[in-house]
Design a protein around this motif. Structure first.
Motif, mmCIF file in Angstrom:
data_model
loop_
_atom_site.group_PDB
_atom_site.id
_atom_site.type_symbol
_atom_site.label_atom_id
_atom_site.label_comp_id
_atom_site.label_asym_id
_atom_site.label_seq_id
_atom_site.Cartn_x
_atom_site.Cartn_y
_atom_site.Cartn_z
ATOM 1 N N GLU A 49 0.824 -1.219 0.000
ATOM 2 C CA GLU A 49 0.000 0.000 0.000
ATOM 3 C C GLU A 49 0.860 1.273 0.000
ATOM 4 O O GLU A 49 0.324 2.376 -0.006
ATOM 5 N N GLU A 94 -0.842 -2.156 -7.454
ATOM 6 C CA GLU A 94 -1.692 -2.330 -6.263
ATOM 7 C C GLU A 94 -3.141 -2.012 -6.625
ATOM 8 O O GLU A 94 -4.043 -2.741 -6.242
ATOM 9 N N ASP A 95 -3.336 -0.912 -7.343
ATOM 10 C CA ASP A 95 -4.643 -0.633 -7.955
ATOM 11 C C ASP A 95 -4.400 0.320 -9.122
ATOM 12 O O ASP A 95 -3.274 0.782 -9.331
ATOM 13 N N THR A 98 -6.938 5.896 -7.718
ATOM 14 C CA THR A 98 -7.486 6.206 -6.398
ATOM 15 C C THR A 98 -8.106 7.592 -6.460
ATOM 16 O O THR A 98 -7.478 8.530 -6.972
ATOM 17 N N LYS A 120 -7.906 -5.061 -6.846
ATOM 18 C CA LYS A 120 -8.871 -4.060 -7.284
ATOM 19 C C LYS A 120 -8.425 -3.324 -8.540
ATOM 20 O O LYS A 120 -7.252 -3.285 -8.875
ATOM 21 N N GLN A 123 -10.282 2.505 -6.768
ATOM 22 C CA GLN A 123 -10.410 2.641 -5.318
ATOM 23 C C GLN A 123 -11.001 4.018 -5.021
ATOM 24 O O GLN A 123 -10.345 5.036 -5.254
ATOM 25 N N ASN A 125 -11.824 6.542 -2.471
ATOM 26 C CA ASN A 125 -11.508 6.896 -1.087
ATOM 27 C C ASN A 125 -12.080 8.248 -0.685
ATOM 28 O O ASN A 125 -11.969 8.638 0.478
ATOM 29 N N CYS A 147 -13.833 2.658 -0.165
ATOM 30 C CA CYS A 147 -12.968 2.404 0.994
ATOM 31 C C CYS A 147 -13.791 2.125 2.249
ATOM 32 O O CYS A 147 -14.723 2.865 2.577
ATOM 33 N N ASN A 149 -12.184 1.669 5.299
ATOM 34 C CA ASN A 149 -11.409 2.008 6.507
ATOM 35 C C ASN A 149 -10.591 3.274 6.329
ATOM 36 O O ASN A 149 -9.527 3.418 6.931
HETATM 37 C C1 ADA Z 1 -6.961 -0.758 1.005
HETATM 38 C C2 ADA Z 1 -6.711 -0.186 2.373
HETATM 39 C C3 ADA Z 1 -7.153 1.262 2.404
HETATM 40 C C4 ADA Z 1 -6.478 2.052 1.300
HETATM 41 C C5 ADA Z 1 -6.740 1.401 -0.035
HETATM 42 C C6 ADA Z 1 -6.009 2.117 -1.158
HETATM 43 O O1 ADA Z 1 -8.334 -0.858 0.783
HETATM 44 O O2 ADA Z 1 -7.432 -0.942 3.354
HETATM 45 O O3 ADA Z 1 -6.849 1.829 3.655
HETATM 46 O O4 ADA Z 1 -5.077 2.102 1.491
HETATM 47 O O5 ADA Z 1 -6.351 0.046 -0.004
HETATM 48 O O6 ADA Z 1 -6.184 3.325 -1.297
HETATM 49 O O7 ADA Z 1 -5.296 1.458 -1.909
#
Ligand code: ADA
Ligand code: CA
Ligand code: CA
Length: 197
Positions: A49, A94-95, A98, A120, A123, A125, A147, A149
């Protein structure tokens, strides 16, 4: 349709550049279908991450006609409302992208495609609405995740309209009903079977 592969035509790269430092975009950036290959300074394309994005857009920015090469790292970050037009992810890290920004943000992904994610693709957020339209994805687990969390949680809206995918390993959209999220899916084509039991 009877087709068993995606109809999308990936662009030929017009050139290739290695990116050793995140490219900051303030306003509009047109890559002319150049392939941007993440250097090791940005990450290894795994599930860590802590990787950096290839492009970071400030609020109101747009990214156009860009190919993001392997290893994908943390793709594209939008710090506020943004538009991604014809962005192509050849090997998601990772993705792929975002989306950040407060309530009322408008994020639009229009055209383009993404492939090869361990988990994924997009994302969400931030706050506001993420719309993905006229987009294709293959070989991924979840197309859009809200998201669960993040340090700021919002009531998020996700719209998929005109999306063609190979069957996701887990789901198209993951939302948090406890935070009031909603998702609307229109004109979705799913090709192939998933391999869940
Ligand atoms: C995961 C993680 C989040 C955030 C996200 C991301 O879902 O739990 O806190 O880091 O990836 O933005 O890639
Ligand atoms: Ca993540
Ligand atoms: Ca990420």
């Amino acid at each position: 349709p009877a087709a068993d592969t995606l109809a999308v035509e990936w662009p030929q790269a017009t050139d290739e550049v290695v990116v050793n430092e995140t490219i900051e975009v303030d306003g509009s950036f047109d890559g002319g279908n150049v392939r941007y290959v993440p250097g090791p300074e940005l990450g290894d394309g795994g599930q860590g991450e802590d990787q950096l994005p290839v492009f970071e857009l400030s609020g109101g920015g747009s990214l156009n006609n860009v190919i993001i090469g392997s290893p994908g790292v943390d793709g594209v970050h939008c710090q506020g409302s943004c538009t991604l037009n014809n962005v192509w992810w050849e090997d998601i890290g990772e993705d792929a992208a975002t989306f950040r920004g407060g309530d009322g943000s408008q994020f639009l992904v229009s055209g383009g495609a993404a492939r090869a994610s361990d988990d994924k693709v997009f994302q969400h957020n931030g706050g506001g609405t993420l719309t993905v339209r006229n987009f294709a994805a293959e070989d991924f687990s979840t197309l859009v995740r809200s998201c669960g969390n993040c340090s700021s949680q919002y009531e998020r809206t996700i719209v998929l309209d005109g999306v063609e995918v190979t069957a996701p390993a887990s789901r198209l959209v993951g939302i948090n009903e406890n935070y009031g999220d909603s998702a609307t899916l229109r004109n979705i084509t799913i090709i192939g079977d998933d391999d869940r039991d």
